[in-house]
Write a protein that holds these residues in place. Structure first.
Motif, PDB file in Angstrom:
ATOM      1  N   LEU A  83       4.205   0.070 -11.397  1.00  7.40           N
ATOM      2  CA  LEU A  83       3.799   0.755 -10.171  1.00  7.40           C
ATOM      3  C   LEU A  83       2.285   0.676  -9.960  1.00  7.40           C
ATOM      4  N   THR A  84       1.530   0.793 -11.054  1.00  6.55           N
ATOM      5  CA  THR A  84       0.071   0.708 -10.939  1.00  6.55           C
ATOM      6  C   THR A  84      -0.354  -0.688 -10.485  1.00  6.55           C
ATOM      7  N   ILE A  85       0.258  -1.709 -11.049  1.00  7.28           N
ATOM      8  CA  ILE A  85      -0.076  -3.083 -10.661  1.00  7.28           C
ATOM      9  C   ILE A  85       0.349  -3.340  -9.218  1.00  7.28           C
ATOM     10  N   LEU A  86       1.499  -2.796  -8.803  1.00  6.35           N
ATOM     11  CA  LEU A  86       1.913  -2.927  -7.403  1.00  6.35           C
ATOM     12  C   LEU A  86       0.901  -2.268  -6.467  1.00  6.35           C
ATOM     13  N   ALA A  87       0.436  -1.064  -6.854  1.00  5.16           N
ATOM     14  CA  ALA A  87      -0.581  -0.382  -6.039  1.00  5.16           C
ATOM     15  C   ALA A  87      -1.852  -1.217  -5.968  1.00  5.16           C
ATOM     16  N   VAL A  96      -1.364  -3.899  -3.488  1.00  2.00           N
ATOM     17  CA  VAL A  96      -1.416  -3.374  -2.124  1.00  2.00           C
ATOM     18  C   VAL A  96      -2.861  -3.210  -1.667  1.00  2.00           C
ATOM     19  N   TYR A  97      -3.696  -2.616  -2.518  1.00  4.28           N
ATOM     20  CA  TYR A  97      -5.090  -2.394  -2.133  1.00  4.28           C
ATOM     21  C   TYR A  97      -5.872  -3.703  -2.027  1.00  4.28           C
ATOM     22  N   VAL A  98      -5.627  -4.630  -2.941  1.00  2.00           N
ATOM     23  CA  VAL A  98      -6.297  -5.935  -2.855  1.00  2.00           C
ATOM     24  C   VAL A  98      -5.867  -6.656  -1.587  1.00  2.00           C
ATOM     25  N   GLY A  99      -4.564  -6.578  -1.268  1.00  2.00           N
ATOM     26  CA  GLY A  99      -4.085  -7.175  -0.025  1.00  2.00           C
ATOM     27  C   GLY A  99      -4.710  -6.533   1.200  1.00  2.00           C
ATOM     28  N   LEU A 100      -4.920  -5.221   1.137  1.00  2.00           N
ATOM     29  CA  LEU A 100      -5.560  -4.520   2.249  1.00  2.00           C
ATOM     30  C   LEU A 100      -6.999  -4.996   2.439  1.00  2.00           C
ATOM     31  N   LEU A 101      -7.750  -5.102   1.348  1.00  2.00           N
ATOM     32  CA  LEU A 101      -9.130  -5.574   1.447  1.00  2.00           C
ATOM     33  C   LEU A 101      -9.187  -7.017   1.954  1.00  2.00           C
ATOM     34  N   TRP A 102      -8.280  -7.845   1.445  1.00  2.00           N
ATOM     35  CA  TRP A 102      -8.246  -9.245   1.892  1.00  2.00           C
ATOM     36  C   TRP A 102      -7.886  -9.323   3.377  1.00  2.00           C
ATOM     37  N   GLY A 103      -6.892  -8.540   3.801  1.00  2.00           N
ATOM     38  CA  GLY A 103      -6.487  -8.551   5.202  1.00  2.00           C
ATOM     39  C   GLY A 103      -7.582  -8.061   6.132  1.00  2.00           C
ATOM     40  N   HIS A 104      -8.344  -7.066   5.672  1.00  2.00           N
ATOM     41  CA  HIS A 104      -9.431  -6.551   6.504  1.00  2.00           C
ATOM     42  C   HIS A 104     -10.545  -7.581   6.674  1.00  2.00           C
ATOM     43  N   GLY A 122      -7.115  -0.079  12.104  1.00  2.00           N
ATOM     44  CA  GLY A 122      -6.195   0.860  12.734  1.00  2.00           C
ATOM     45  C   GLY A 122      -5.020   1.248  11.867  1.00  2.00           C
ATOM     46  N   LYS A 123      -3.839   1.314  12.492  1.00  2.00           N
ATOM     47  CA  LYS A 123      -2.646   1.823  11.816  1.00  2.00           C
ATOM     48  C   LYS A 123      -2.265   1.016  10.586  1.00  2.00           C
ATOM     49  N   LYS A 124      -2.457  -0.290  10.639  1.00  2.00           N
ATOM     50  CA  LYS A 124      -2.104  -1.129   9.494  1.00  2.00           C
ATOM     51  C   LYS A 124      -2.923  -0.732   8.268  1.00  2.00           C
ATOM     52  N   VAL A 125      -4.199  -0.472   8.459  1.00  2.00           N
ATOM     53  CA  VAL A 125      -5.063  -0.050   7.356  1.00  2.00           C
ATOM     54  C   VAL A 125      -4.647   1.323   6.848  1.00  2.00           C
ATOM     55  N   ILE A 126      -4.392   2.234   7.763  1.00  2.00           N
ATOM     56  CA  ILE A 126      -4.044   3.609   7.381  1.00  2.00           C
ATOM     57  C   ILE A 126      -2.754   3.637   6.578  1.00  2.00           C
ATOM     58  N   TRP A 127      -1.704   2.981   7.078  1.00  2.00           N
ATOM     59  CA  TRP A 127      -0.415   3.021   6.396  1.00  2.00           C
ATOM     60  C   TRP A 127      -0.449   2.271   5.069  1.00  2.00           C
ATOM     61  N   THR A 128      -1.163   1.168   5.007  1.00  2.00           N
ATOM     62  CA  THR A 128      -1.259   0.430   3.747  1.00  2.00           C
ATOM     63  C   THR A 128      -1.980   1.260   2.698  1.00  2.00           C
ATOM     64  N   SER A 129      -3.038   1.956   3.096  1.00  2.00           N
ATOM     65  CA  SER A 129      -3.753   2.826   2.171  1.00  2.00           C
ATOM     66  C   SER A 129      -2.850   3.938   1.654  1.00  2.00           C
ATOM     67  N   LEU A 130      -2.041   4.513   2.517  1.00  3.00           N
ATOM     68  CA  LEU A 130      -1.138   5.588   2.098  1.00  3.00           C
ATOM     69  C   LEU A 130      -0.044   5.072   1.175  1.00  3.00           C
ATOM     70  N   VAL A 131       0.447   3.858   1.421  1.00  4.09           N
ATOM     71  CA  VAL A 131       1.455   3.265   0.543  1.00  4.09           C
ATOM     72  C   VAL A 131       0.876   3.049  -0.854  1.00  4.09           C
ATOM     73  N   GLY A 132      -0.350   2.524  -0.930  1.00  7.18           N
ATOM     74  CA  GLY A 132      -0.991   2.331  -2.225  1.00  7.18           C
ATOM     75  C   GLY A 132      -1.179   3.638  -2.963  1.00  7.18           C
ATOM     76  N   SER A 133      -1.598   4.686  -2.251  1.00 11.32           N
ATOM     77  CA  SER A 133      -1.778   5.993  -2.875  1.00 11.32           C
ATOM     78  C   SER A 133      -0.457   6.568  -3.360  1.00 11.32           C
ATOM     79  N   ALA A 134       0.607   6.376  -2.584  1.00  8.31           N
ATOM     80  CA  ALA A 134       1.928   6.870  -2.995  1.00  8.31           C
ATOM     81  C   ALA A 134       2.413   6.166  -4.258  1.00  8.31           C
ATOM     82  N   LEU A 135       2.183   4.859  -4.366  1.00  8.38           N
ATOM     83  CA  LEU A 135       2.580   4.121  -5.571  1.00  8.38           C
ATOM     84  C   LEU A 135       1.810   4.622  -6.793  1.00  8.38           C
ATOM     85  N   LEU A 136       0.516   4.867  -6.621  1.00  4.11           N
ATOM     86  CA  LEU A 136      -0.270   5.393  -7.742  1.00  4.11           C
ATOM     87  C   LEU A 136       0.192   6.793  -8.150  1.00  4.11           C
ATOM     88  N   THR A 137       0.530   7.612  -7.164  1.00 10.11           N
ATOM     89  CA  THR A 137       1.017   8.961  -7.473  1.00 10.11           C
ATOM     90  C   THR A 137       2.314   8.901  -8.259  1.00 10.11           C
TER      91      THR A 137
END
Length: 255
Positions: free
Chosen positions: A202-206, A209-217, A224-239
């Motif tokens: 789960l940590t590696i998946l998170a 997700v975050y590396v993909g978010l930075l690369w996509g940005h 916008g929404k893509k950044v917000i939801w991706t960030s929340l998905v990464g945080s949920a995986l870490l939790t």
């Protein structure tokens, strides 16, 4: 807990009374709360046989790190809207830790590399949790702006500035998370054992997700929404990675 409530009240005053801010009062109350919270956790975690890293102790420690970091950064980030939530949540976790004591002893005196791994992991989680809170705030402010309901208060940061700080936090959090994963791979021989594999996966998946978010940005211009939801998905995986199995074992199963 009283000082946390006073700090939250001072932050609410700052939000609704922009001409008469109480930044010093907020900082003093928050400083007292954080210092006393730290003393309580030192007594609860360290001054026991081994180190008591129960789920509530770890969650309370994370809330302390978040409160301390945000107290330092709030004047620069101008995210006063988040501060009452952060302080009240830290107070609630402190109360829960005091009222529902639990024990999960680890003996890290002879294994400083494991302590380093855990410390980096908690710091990375705290930074990325702050980033998620800022993503939620960004979503709220964007919605208010589109609805023409956004008031011009000094306590509200410009959207572009908030987004820039959000990505800086995510980048720093990813760097620290990378160090945490690296130390785990290097020092922990049982990182992928049957009882711990889910945390690593789960940590590696998170992280992905975050590396993909930075690369996509940076390469695709994600906003916008893509950044917000991706960030929340990464945080949920870490939790789930950090607290999921501990919640099942310590709360649902009771051991």
């Amino acid at each position: 807990m009283v000082f946390y409530l006073l700090a939250a009240f001072a932050c609410v005053h700052n939000i609704f009374n922009s001409k008469h801010t109480r930044g010093l009062a907020c900082a003093l109350a928050a400083g007292c709360a954080i210092a006393l919270h730290g003393l309580w956790l030192f007594d609860t975690i360290v001054r026991v046989p081994g180190q008591n890293l129960s789920m509530l102790n770890v969650a309370s420690l994370v809330s302390l790190i978040i409160a301390a970091l945000m107290t330092v950064l709030v004047a620069r980030f101008k995210v006063w809207l988040l501060m009452p939530l952060i302080y009240v949540f830290a107070g609630i976790l402190l109360a829960a830790d005091m009222l529902v004591p639990s024990h999960y002893s680890m003996y890290l005196e002879s294994r400083p590399e494991v302590l380093l791994h855990i410390g980096l992991g908690l710091l990375a989680y705290s930074l990325l949790a702050i980033a998620s809170l800022m993503a939620i705030l960004l979503s709220f402010l964007t919605h208010r702006l589109k609805s023409h309901k956004l008031t011009n208060l000094p306590s509200l940061p410009p959207l572009m500035t908030l987004e820039r700080y959000l990505f800086r936090l995510i980048f720093i959090g990813v760097v620290v998370l990378t160090l945490s994963i690296s130390t785990g791979l290097f020092f922990l021989q049982d990182m992928f054992s049957p009882t711990k594999a889910h945390k690593a996966v789960l940590t590696i998946l998170a992280w992905c997700v975050y590396v993909g978010l930075l690369w996509g940005h940076h390469h695709l211009g994600w906003r916008g929404k893509k950044v917000i939801w991706t960030s929340l998905v990464g945080s949920a995986l870490l939790t789930l990675a950090y607290f999921g199995s501990r919640f099942v074992r310590e709360v649902l199963l009771g051991y």
